[in-house]
Write an enzyme that holds these catalytic residues in place. Sequence first.
Site, PDB file in Angstrom:
ATOM      1  N   LEU A   1      -3.654 108.050 -68.727  1.00  0.00           N
ATOM      2  CA  LEU A   1      -3.854 107.705 -67.327  1.00  0.00           C
ATOM      3  C   LEU A   1      -2.780 106.705 -66.921  1.00  0.00           C
ATOM      4  O   LEU A   1      -2.878 105.505 -67.181  1.00  0.00           O
ATOM      5  CB  LEU A   1      -5.254 107.144 -67.120  1.00  0.00           C
ATOM      6  CG  LEU A   1      -6.405 108.039 -67.605  1.00  0.00           C
ATOM      7  CD1 LEU A   1      -7.754 107.394 -67.297  1.00  0.00           C
ATOM      8  CD2 LEU A   1      -6.332 109.435 -66.995  1.00  0.00           C
ATOM      9  N   ASP A   2      -1.738 107.208 -66.274  1.00  0.00           N
ATOM     10  CA  ASP A   2      -0.542 106.425 -65.972  1.00  0.00           C
ATOM     11  C   ASP A   2      -0.794 105.455 -64.824  1.00  0.00           C
ATOM     12  O   ASP A   2      -1.335 105.838 -63.781  1.00  0.00           O
ATOM     13  CB  ASP A   2       0.604 107.383 -65.601  1.00  0.00           C
ATOM     14  CG  ASP A   2       1.875 106.656 -65.233  1.00  0.00           C
ATOM     15  OD1 ASP A   2       2.474 106.046 -66.139  1.00  0.00           O
ATOM     16  OD2 ASP A   2       2.262 106.684 -64.047  1.00  0.00           O
TER      17      ASP A   2
END
Length: 582
Positions: A238-239
Amino acid sequence: MEAKRPIPGEMKKRMQEKLVSIYGEEKGREVYPRLEELLQKFEGSPFQKQGKTWVDESDVMLITYGDQIQEDGKPYLKSLHEFLNSYLYGVISAVHILPFYPYSSDDGFSVIDYFQVNPELGEWNHVEDLAEDFEIMFDAVINHISQKSGWFQKYLEGDETYRDFFIEADPEADYTTVTRPRALPLLTEFDTAHGKKYIWTTFSEDQIDLNYENEDVLLTIIELLLFYVEKGAKFLRLDAIGYMWKRLGTSCIHLEEAHKIIQLCRDVFETVAPETIMITETNVPHKDNISYFGDGHNEAQMVYQFPLPPLTLHSFHTGDASYLTNWADSLEKISDETTYFNFLASHDGIGVMPAKGILSDEQVNAMAEKVREHGGNVSMKDNGDGTQSPYELNINYFEALSHPEDAQKLKVKRFLASQSILLSLIGMPGIYVHSLLGSDNYHEGVKQTGRFRTINREKLDRSSLEKELDTAGTQRHEVFNSYKQMIQLRRQEKAFDPNGEQDVLFLNDHVFAVKRTSKDSKEEIAAVVNVSNETQTIALKQEVWNNNYSQLQDLISKQEWPGAEDLTISLQPYTFVWVKGS
């Protein structure tokens, strides 16, 4: 596919509560039936078939771009797959393919179409083929999307479907409390069908923040994440996830709504894809970083261990491991369902902000200056008061450790010593492709792109690479083969389980040492590395061990000692031992 079982009542309640917490009572309850419909449509993934919902000592991840290894006339993902099968099958267990979607900037992190594979790399079948042989981590670049994306273009055209997909803002409002990750404007002006609008762009003018206050955005992104699982994602990175919710008057990072959204995603996966593991990418101080574990059972299963790269680098620059030792001693085991994702190098540079509060400004500045001496660059952060400070060290990790004029043998020795720390710490190791392949700084690339991060993003010709790897005496050959041996040793030892115990050993300031113990307490390994350029003599007292052993052996050198007495070891500069009792 088998029909999905109804969602259990307790899980329904949990998801409804989170939606209400995010959107309020009325809207939250309206959104839930739409979410449930999404989950019922999900048919399951053929790649989630092992029944393995967690990680162990055999799990080691390679971090690479999809077009990292290239050859003419062949899709890059196919070339990568063939290379991995030839050289790393049975060595690494998982592969993080950095964003492989169509993009417009930032080497993939400005995505044009989340649901497509960049045709320059290949097609979905190439990703799925790779997922048959290795567990795959996909990037979920879901804080922002490219301004060239269909979503944003339709917004500019006035399409009502996308009217609230992005965050319109008043340029005259007060943004002084907002955390600014880069020294770039927070808002970008665009001409739209409804006139000029200022849009929230946290990372760049080409990376348009999504508006999660619009429930349609949240549902679309959950649909996307399920699509990724169908296509072979075991891990989801999850950037920049900490920035996903905005509220003026706050820092606009780590807000409660962002945590609730991640917790909702955890519920989604536990319901329909329980083998999925979420990893949050939050390049922030340790306390904020580990907040994404939630209560240890309800949020991300892994968080990136961002202090590790700068603290390890500082140790080798100074010959002083005390800061790394004290930090490691402060780490707490959260639960048996969580662990750290450890890394030393990545496609980005070496972030120094996570070392804030551990290293002084003077120490960080000295590290930055050393990086410049070693041929790297330093990216600066706007402090909001007209000054700037180091934010990221842009250099290949191999080169960061050594001066360009150092002998190859010394460079390799120092580098492998640093990597032994990565492999021995509690957590799952992630190894950047250029570290495993013994690469140098890519100065030519920086000249071509004008971007400091390109220094560690060189694309490699497969035939040339394999020739170097197969030629004794080359830097690549020396690093790659030694590193492979270390990984293979690690994968065999239950003491290195990501959820085994870790005890930091305070031996002296010039060595870093931890004792790892298997979950069943039957196996123990003391991992000790000399970070200095002088020989260190260390003593492993009998009381270090919880069990009585008749023999001790260094797994690296195979040297053996009697187990029933104190052990004194002389460590040459930049050498390490993994001492195991039997």
